[in-house]
Design an enzyme around this catalytic site. Structure first.
Site, PDB file in Angstrom:
ATOM      1  CG  ASP A 114     -10.455   0.305  -5.821  1.00 59.80           C
ATOM      2  OD1 ASP A 114      -9.559   0.389  -4.960  1.00 59.80           O
ATOM      3  OD2 ASP A 114     -11.289   1.202  -6.039  1.00 59.80           O
ATOM      4  NE  ARG A 172      -0.049   2.651  -2.571  1.00 65.45           N
ATOM      5  CZ  ARG A 172      -0.100   3.974  -2.589  1.00 65.45           C
ATOM      6  NH1 ARG A 172       1.021   4.683  -2.605  1.00 65.45           N
ATOM      7  NH2 ARG A 172      -1.259   4.620  -2.590  1.00 65.45           N
ATOM      8  NE  ARG A 173      -2.442   6.820  -0.820  1.00 64.51           N
ATOM      9  CZ  ARG A 173      -3.703   6.925  -1.208  1.00 64.51           C
ATOM     10  NH1 ARG A 173      -4.683   6.781  -0.337  1.00 64.51           N
ATOM     11  NH2 ARG A 173      -4.000   7.173  -2.475  1.00 64.51           N
ATOM     12  CB  CYS A 218      -5.722  -3.179  -2.935  1.00 66.50           C
ATOM     13  SG  CYS A 218      -7.122  -3.568  -1.852  1.00 66.50           S
ATOM     14  NE  ARG A 228     -11.244   7.521   2.595  1.00 65.81           N
ATOM     15  CZ  ARG A 228     -10.415   6.595   2.145  1.00 65.81           C
ATOM     16  NH1 ARG A 228      -9.133   6.879   1.966  1.00 65.81           N
ATOM     17  NH2 ARG A 228     -10.845   5.391   1.848  1.00 65.81           N
TER      18      ARG A 228
END
Length: 318
Positions: A86, A136-137, A247, A160
């Site tokens: 982060d 990114r994922r 990020c 989540r």
């Protein structure tokens, strides 16, 4: 040798994971310096407050750090504990990365709804809804599994998981490290292989940010530093910095050090996952930052510049 007796003030976000990590740092320092006092000061950051907008659309690379950095610059806290992933690669003037702790598993984890407990990523049914807030994922998984459906998911880990368990998602992607630190390893259904998803820069390590030119704090933090993790993460952060990516850009890495050789794999992908550029570089750990910069230049020459320009344009348009 640290001789001051003043209380040391540690800055932390208020999230459960941030506090687990910060209290661990506090505990380690207390063990090494039993005669010193270490106090934890908590605060909410912009990233903690804005939960109804995808991270990529907010556009601030310091989403989870800015308030803590202001507190350090105003001498309200002495250092701050971050998940290193982060922490932006370019820090405000007057602040520095003072220490990197030993890394835990930096991989991504697949966490599934109970009805899919017999499935893995490559066997989930077509159209399964996968939750992730990471570009990114998202880009890497779209590249490998174009038949799956991806949906943004925000909130802390418990939030989540609650959305997953209520049936809003078939599966979500989280960091192995975060689940381990929260004693939720039992929720890790599959550790996603590196050839499917390279991890985020700094993932799995804690980064301690402090004021520059503060020898007392830097001396205290020395006991927490893991040199191998530091070298690996310096290479990763130099790679990201050279690519000018925050990020929330589809940039992934993997590093290892064996026989005094640092190997860095770097990846840049388009948001739709159709274009993915990957390369590898090796060298001495002492050259970590230059290795990261060199690999980033290679990827730019291979087309990463155009990919990133289009991504930034897409984010601005949305």
């Amino acid at each position: 040798m640290v001789v001051s007796s003043r209380a040391i003030r540690i800055g932390s976000r208020k999230s459960q994971l941030a506090l687990v990590q910060t209290y661990w740092i506090q505990e380690q320092l207390q063990k090494h310096y039993p005669d010193r006092q270490f106090d934890v000061e908590t605060m909410s950051t912009q990233g903690d407050k804005i939960l109804d907008v995808a991270l990529a659309k907010i556009g601030d690379k310091g989403l989870f750090t800015k308030e803590l950095e202001t507190a350090m610059l105003q001498n309200q806290v002495d250092f701050a504990v971050h998940s290193l992933k982060d922490l932006p690669t370019n820090l405000p003037e007057g602040l520095m990365l003072g220490c990197v702790t030993e890394r835990v598993n930096p991989a991504d984890a697949l966490v599934v709804h109970e009805k899919h407990r017999d499935k893995q990523l490559d066997t989930l049914p077509e159209g399964s809804v996968i939750g992730t807030s990471s570009l990114r994922r998202l880009a890497q998984l779209r590249h490998h599994y174009p038949h799956l459906t991806f949906k943004d998911v925000r909130g802390n880990v418990n939030t989540r998981l609650g959305k997953l368990d209520s049936g809003e998602y078939d599966a979500i992607i989280l960091a192995v490290a975060g689940l381990q630190r929260l004693d939720m390893s039992d929720r890790i259904h599959q550790v996603i292989p590196d050839d499917i998803s390279l991890h985020a820069v700094g993932q799995g390590a804690l980064g301690i940010e402090c004021r520059t030119g503060d020898p007392e704090i830097l001396e205290l933090l020395k006991v927490l530093e893991d040199t191998e993790t530091r070298d690996r993460c310096y290479a990763e952060r130099a790679f990201l910095r050279q690519l000018e990516g925050g990020c929330q850009v589809p940039i992934g890495v993997n590093t290892k050090i064996e026989n005094n050789v640092l190997t860095l794999i770097g990846m840049v992908a388009s948001l739709d996952g159709k274009t993915l550029i990957k390369d590898t570089i090796e060298g001495e750990p002492s050259q970590a930052e230059s290795l990261g910069q060199t690999l980033a230049t290679r990827l730019r020459d291979a087309g990463a510049t155009e990919i990133l320009a289009e991504i930034f344009a897409q984010i601005q348009r949305s």
